[in-house]
Design a protein around this motif. Structure first.
Motif, PDB file in Angstrom:
ATOM      1  N   VAL A 165       6.172  16.591 -10.118  1.00 59.72           N
ATOM      2  CA  VAL A 165       5.902  15.507  -9.235  1.00 59.72           C
ATOM      3  C   VAL A 165       7.012  15.534  -8.149  1.00 59.72           C
ATOM      4  CG1 VAL A 165       5.760  12.813  -9.143  1.00 59.72           C
ATOM      5  CG2 VAL A 165       5.239  13.978 -11.220  1.00 59.72           C
ATOM      6  N   GLU A 166       8.145  15.921  -8.389  1.00 62.17           N
ATOM      7  CA  GLU A 166       9.038  15.949  -7.176  1.00 62.17           C
ATOM      8  C   GLU A 166       8.538  17.014  -6.129  1.00 62.17           C
ATOM      9  OE1 GLU A 166      13.847  17.351  -6.869  1.00 62.17           O
ATOM     10  OE2 GLU A 166      13.242  16.496  -8.569  1.00 62.17           O
ATOM     11  N   LEU A 167       8.143  18.284  -6.704  1.00 60.39           N
ATOM     12  CA  LEU A 167       7.484  19.215  -5.698  1.00 60.39           C
ATOM     13  C   LEU A 167       6.391  18.548  -5.130  1.00 60.39           C
ATOM     14  CD1 LEU A 167       7.121  22.263  -4.734  1.00 60.39           C
ATOM     15  CD2 LEU A 167       5.707  22.670  -6.785  1.00 60.39           C
ATOM     16  N   LEU A 168       5.326  18.174  -5.872  1.00 58.51           N
ATOM     17  CA  LEU A 168       4.123  17.422  -5.199  1.00 58.51           C
ATOM     18  C   LEU A 168       4.665  16.562  -3.934  1.00 58.51           C
ATOM     19  CD1 LEU A 168       1.968  16.842  -8.122  1.00 58.51           C
ATOM     20  CD2 LEU A 168       1.588  18.270  -6.257  1.00 58.51           C
ATOM     21  N   GLY A 198      -2.650   0.035  -8.978  1.00 58.57           N
ATOM     22  CA  GLY A 198      -3.968   0.240  -8.837  1.00 58.57           C
ATOM     23  C   GLY A 198      -4.247   1.392  -7.738  1.00 58.57           C
ATOM     24  N   VAL A 199      -4.198   2.593  -8.411  1.00 60.82           N
ATOM     25  CA  VAL A 199      -4.088   3.652  -7.682  1.00 60.82           C
ATOM     26  C   VAL A 199      -5.264   4.710  -7.885  1.00 60.82           C
ATOM     27  CG1 VAL A 199      -1.574   3.764  -7.249  1.00 60.82           C
ATOM     28  CG2 VAL A 199      -2.221   4.917  -9.003  1.00 60.82           C
ATOM     29  N   ALA A 200      -5.193   5.745  -7.283  1.00 57.45           N
ATOM     30  CA  ALA A 200      -6.652   6.398  -7.228  1.00 57.45           C
ATOM     31  C   ALA A 200      -6.559   7.671  -8.155  1.00 57.45           C
ATOM     32  CB  ALA A 200      -6.953   6.974  -5.749  1.00 57.45           C
ATOM     33  N   ASP A 201      -5.278   8.201  -8.814  1.00 59.28           N
ATOM     34  CA  ASP A 201      -5.178   9.467  -9.212  1.00 59.28           C
ATOM     35  C   ASP A 201      -3.860   9.253 -10.475  1.00 59.28           C
ATOM     36  OD1 ASP A 201      -5.854  12.475  -8.446  1.00 59.28           O
ATOM     37  OD2 ASP A 201      -4.089  12.237  -9.939  1.00 59.28           O
ATOM     38  N   GLY A 202      -4.101   9.714 -11.579  1.00 61.73           N
ATOM     39  CA  GLY A 202      -3.006   9.660 -12.766  1.00 61.73           C
ATOM     40  C   GLY A 202      -1.743  10.151 -12.222  1.00 61.73           C
ATOM     41  N   VAL A 203      -1.968  11.500 -11.423  1.00 60.46           N
ATOM     42  CA  VAL A 203      -0.529  12.153 -10.922  1.00 60.46           C
ATOM     43  C   VAL A 203       0.174  11.163 -10.016  1.00 60.46           C
ATOM     44  CG1 VAL A 203       0.275  13.953  -9.660  1.00 60.46           C
ATOM     45  CG2 VAL A 203      -1.868  14.245 -10.966  1.00 60.46           C
ATOM     46  N   VAL A 204      -0.517  10.209  -9.257  1.00 59.49           N
ATOM     47  CA  VAL A 204       0.149   9.264  -8.375  1.00 59.49           C
ATOM     48  C   VAL A 204       1.004   8.306  -9.409  1.00 59.49           C
ATOM     49  CG1 VAL A 204      -0.192   7.486  -6.607  1.00 59.49           C
ATOM     50  CG2 VAL A 204      -1.498   9.683  -6.638  1.00 59.49           C
ATOM     51  N   GLY A 234       0.958  -1.278   0.088  1.00 54.79           N
ATOM     52  CA  GLY A 234       0.085   0.142   0.048  1.00 54.79           C
ATOM     53  C   GLY A 234       1.041   1.343   0.072  1.00 54.79           C
ATOM     54  N   ILE A 235       0.487   2.476  -0.471  1.00 54.76           N
ATOM     55  CA  ILE A 235       1.167   3.468  -0.760  1.00 54.76           C
ATOM     56  C   ILE A 235       0.433   4.815   0.044  1.00 54.76           C
ATOM     57  CG2 ILE A 235       2.789   3.107  -2.766  1.00 54.76           C
ATOM     58  CD1 ILE A 235       0.771   4.919  -4.231  1.00 54.76           C
ATOM     59  N   GLY A 236      -0.459   4.173   0.715  1.00 55.74           N
ATOM     60  CA  GLY A 236      -1.254   5.185   1.543  1.00 55.74           C
ATOM     61  C   GLY A 236      -2.252   5.941   0.486  1.00 55.74           C
ATOM     62  N   ILE A 237      -2.581   7.029   1.160  1.00 57.57           N
ATOM     63  CA  ILE A 237      -3.872   7.670   0.380  1.00 57.57           C
ATOM     64  C   ILE A 237      -3.309   9.150  -0.303  1.00 57.57           C
ATOM     65  CG2 ILE A 237      -5.929   9.083   0.387  1.00 57.57           C
ATOM     66  CD1 ILE A 237      -6.400   6.171   0.908  1.00 57.57           C
ATOM     67  N   THR A 238      -2.334  10.038   0.542  1.00 55.24           N
ATOM     68  CA  THR A 238      -1.960  11.125   0.190  1.00 55.24           C
ATOM     69  C   THR A 238      -0.681  11.012  -0.595  1.00 55.24           C
ATOM     70  OG1 THR A 238      -3.111  12.234   1.834  1.00 55.24           O
ATOM     71  CG2 THR A 238      -1.434  13.493   0.623  1.00 55.24           C
ATOM     72  N   LEU A 239      -0.286  11.475  -1.864  1.00 52.50           N
ATOM     73  CA  LEU A 239       0.720  11.408  -2.600  1.00 52.50           C
ATOM     74  C   LEU A 239       1.971  12.010  -1.703  1.00 52.50           C
ATOM     75  CD1 LEU A 239       1.314  12.385  -6.209  1.00 52.50           C
ATOM     76  CD2 LEU A 239       3.179  13.036  -4.440  1.00 52.50           C
ATOM     77  N   GLY A 240       3.010  11.082  -1.484  1.00 49.09           N
ATOM     78  CA  GLY A 240       4.209  11.754  -0.767  1.00 49.09           C
ATOM     79  C   GLY A 240       4.153  11.597   0.825  1.00 49.09           C
ATOM     80  N   SER A 241       2.813  11.300   1.231  1.00 52.28           N
ATOM     81  CA  SER A 241       2.697  11.339   2.695  1.00 52.28           C
ATOM     82  C   SER A 241       2.899  10.110   3.252  1.00 52.28           C
ATOM     83  CB  SER A 241       1.579  12.359   3.321  1.00 52.28           C
ATOM     84  OG  SER A 241       1.477  13.571   2.589  1.00 52.28           O
ATOM     85  N   HIS A 242       2.192   9.171   2.804  1.00 52.16           N
ATOM     86  CA  HIS A 242       1.913   7.932   3.521  1.00 52.16           C
ATOM     87  C   HIS A 242       3.001   6.768   3.190  1.00 52.16           C
ATOM     88  CE1 HIS A 242      -2.248   9.789   3.996  1.00 52.16           C
ATOM     89  NE2 HIS A 242      -1.104  10.159   4.775  1.00 52.16           N
ATOM     90  N   ILE A 243       3.676   6.753   2.066  1.00 52.35           N
ATOM     91  CA  ILE A 243       4.316   5.407   1.660  1.00 52.35           C
ATOM     92  C   ILE A 243       5.297   5.098   2.732  1.00 52.35           C
ATOM     93  CG2 ILE A 243       6.182   7.004   0.321  1.00 52.35           C
ATOM     94  CD1 ILE A 243       5.988   4.598  -1.701  1.00 52.35           C
ATOM     95  N   SER A 244       5.482   3.922   3.053  1.00 53.07           N
ATOM     96  CA  SER A 244       6.424   3.335   4.058  1.00 53.07           C
ATOM     97  C   SER A 244       7.848   3.305   3.244  1.00 53.07           C
ATOM     98  CB  SER A 244       6.037   1.964   4.701  1.00 53.07           C
ATOM     99  OG  SER A 244       6.037   1.088   3.825  1.00 53.07           O
ATOM    100  N   PRO A 245       8.922   3.215   4.013  1.00 50.75           N
ATOM    101  CA  PRO A 245       9.969   2.823   3.343  1.00 50.75           C
ATOM    102  C   PRO A 245      10.096   1.505   2.883  1.00 50.75           C
ATOM    103  CG  PRO A 245      10.498   3.893   5.621  1.00 50.75           C
ATOM    104  CD  PRO A 245       8.975   3.618   5.608  1.00 50.75           C
ATOM    105  N   LEU A 246       9.409   0.729   3.395  1.00 49.86           N
ATOM    106  CA  LEU A 246       9.439  -0.962   3.024  1.00 49.86           C
ATOM    107  C   LEU A 246       8.671  -0.850   1.914  1.00 49.86           C
ATOM    108  CD1 LEU A 246      10.284  -3.768   3.494  1.00 49.86           C
ATOM    109  CD2 LEU A 246       8.128  -4.138   4.884  1.00 49.86           C
ATOM    110  N   ALA A 247       7.501  -0.371   1.696  1.00 43.14           N
ATOM    111  CA  ALA A 247       6.809  -0.251   0.264  1.00 43.14           C
ATOM    112  C   ALA A 247       7.779   0.232  -0.799  1.00 43.14           C
ATOM    113  CB  ALA A 247       5.514   0.508   0.518  1.00 43.14           C
TER     114      ALA A 247
END
Lengths: 268, 89
Positions: free
Chosen positions: B5-8, A40-46, A14-27
């Motif tokens: 993407v880096e900024l985000l 299988g993610v929720a946003d094209g930007v992700v 799992g990479i969490g919900i918010t881009l950049g905020s939730h991903i774990s080091p192991l993931a």
């Protein structure tokens, strides 16, 4: 650090919900060390973000289609991941939130990989449920918390406890028995309202919640009377949180038994 | 694109920026050397505009169909030892 040779394996992370905020080091490590990554993610930007972590990211998005039964989509997700495992690749399935919460394909893929003798495991992620607790300020330990998939909740008579929280997931698709739609509308939620009205007054305040997928967003926390649910603007990302509507009922008999035990046993 | 993407990612992972002020956000955007229109969308916290500019969109992401008693997974409850898969090395 060198990566061991591939023999075929599967990790669903799992990479969490918010881009950049939730991903774990192991993931992140599973993603970076994989031979192929399925997303299988929720946003094209992700997906763009994932492509910065690995050169071979394959979106699972094309497997969805309007009018296509979602069970078929999930079987195909399992098939495409397993095909690469069988080909000897280190496969990482990346799913938004937690890969094992309201997610059929990761569980099934891991089960199938293990049945075929391949190493397979799931790594948890921060789920929408976790975000809900933080953003809305709910502690499930205070009054208890019940979780249901919204359509399944409507399909069966469940013994819910209105003295605890009730959380209905996938509320934007509530009532879709076909599993071929991307959304349902107010007529379906009128039926849900009738189901909920068995246990809740129509003026009971409920919360529509949506966690932030991108870090420029704020969560949606919209309070409304239950009666307004059919008219609410809901998407597949929204969740309905229903606060307790009754006080907890005291069980005098059990309390008496426990008090008797306290009296009969030596104090620790 | 990679700078955006880096900024985000930075906005998502930096405790000051994640819930920072508009000024702090604008400073981070200025440092990132990204397209002005994209930067403006980020400062305005407009996901819709950002999606348009990046030619991206929210994805359909529901991962579960409602399971009824006819579903093959309806009665599935994992048991210890039932699936003897090896651990990943």
């Amino acid at each position: 650090m060198s990566t061991p040779p591939s023999t075929g394996s599967l990790a669903c992370v799992g990479i969490g919900i918010t881009l950049g905020s939730h991903i774990s080091p192991l993931a992140r490590s599973y993603i970076e060390q994989a031979d192929v990554v399925f997303a299988g993610v929720a946003d094209g930007v992700v997906e763009l973000w994932l492509q910065r972590m690995h050169p071979d990211v394959r979106s699972l998005q094309p497997l969805y289609a309007h009018g296509k039964e979602r069970g078929q989509t999930y079987r195909e997700m399992v098939d495409v991941m397993l095909a690469e495992v069988r080909a000897g690749k280190r496969v990482c399935g990346v799913f938004y939130g937690h890969p094992g919460v309201f997610a059929q394909a990761p569980h099934k893929a891991i089960e199938q990989a293990r049945l075929e003798g391949f190493p397979a495991r799931m790594e948890p992620g921060i789920s929408s449920e976790d975000c809900l607790y933080a953003d809305v300020g709910i502690d499930p330990g205070t009054r208890g918390c019940q979780h249901y998939e919204a359509t399944q909740f409507m399909m069966y008579r469940r013994n819910i406890d209105p003295s605890a929280w009730l959380i209905l997931w996938q509320i934007g698709l509530a009532g879709d028995l076909t599993t071929r739609r991307f959304a349902t509308g107010s007529a379906y939620r009128e039926v849900l309202l009738d189901v909920l009205a068995r246990d809740y007054p129509l003026d009971h305040e409920v919360i529509v919640y949506r966690a932030a997928a991108l870090p420029i967003e704020s969560p949606r926390i919209e309070r409304m009377p239950l009666s307004q649910l059919p008219q609410a603007d809901l998407t597949m990302s929204d969740t309905l949180a229903i606060p307790p509507a009754r006080r907890m009922e005291i069980d005098q008999e059990v309390r008496a038994r426990l008090a008797q035990l306290d009296e009969s046993l030596p104090t620790v | 694109m990679s700078h955006i993407v880096e900024l985000l990612e930075k906005l998502g992972s930096d405790a000051t920026l994640r819930h920072g002020s508009a000024e702090e956000l604008a400073q981070a955007v200025a440092k990132a050397q990204i397209d002005a229109a994209v930067g403006a969308a980020i400062i305005a916290r407009s996901t819709t505009t950002l999606h348009t500019l990046l030619r991206q969109e929210p994805l359909f992401h529901v991962q579960m169909a409602p399971l009824g008693e006819e579903s093959e997974n309806y009665d599935f409850i994992p048991k210890e030892g039932a699936v003897p898969g090896r651990e990943l090395k």
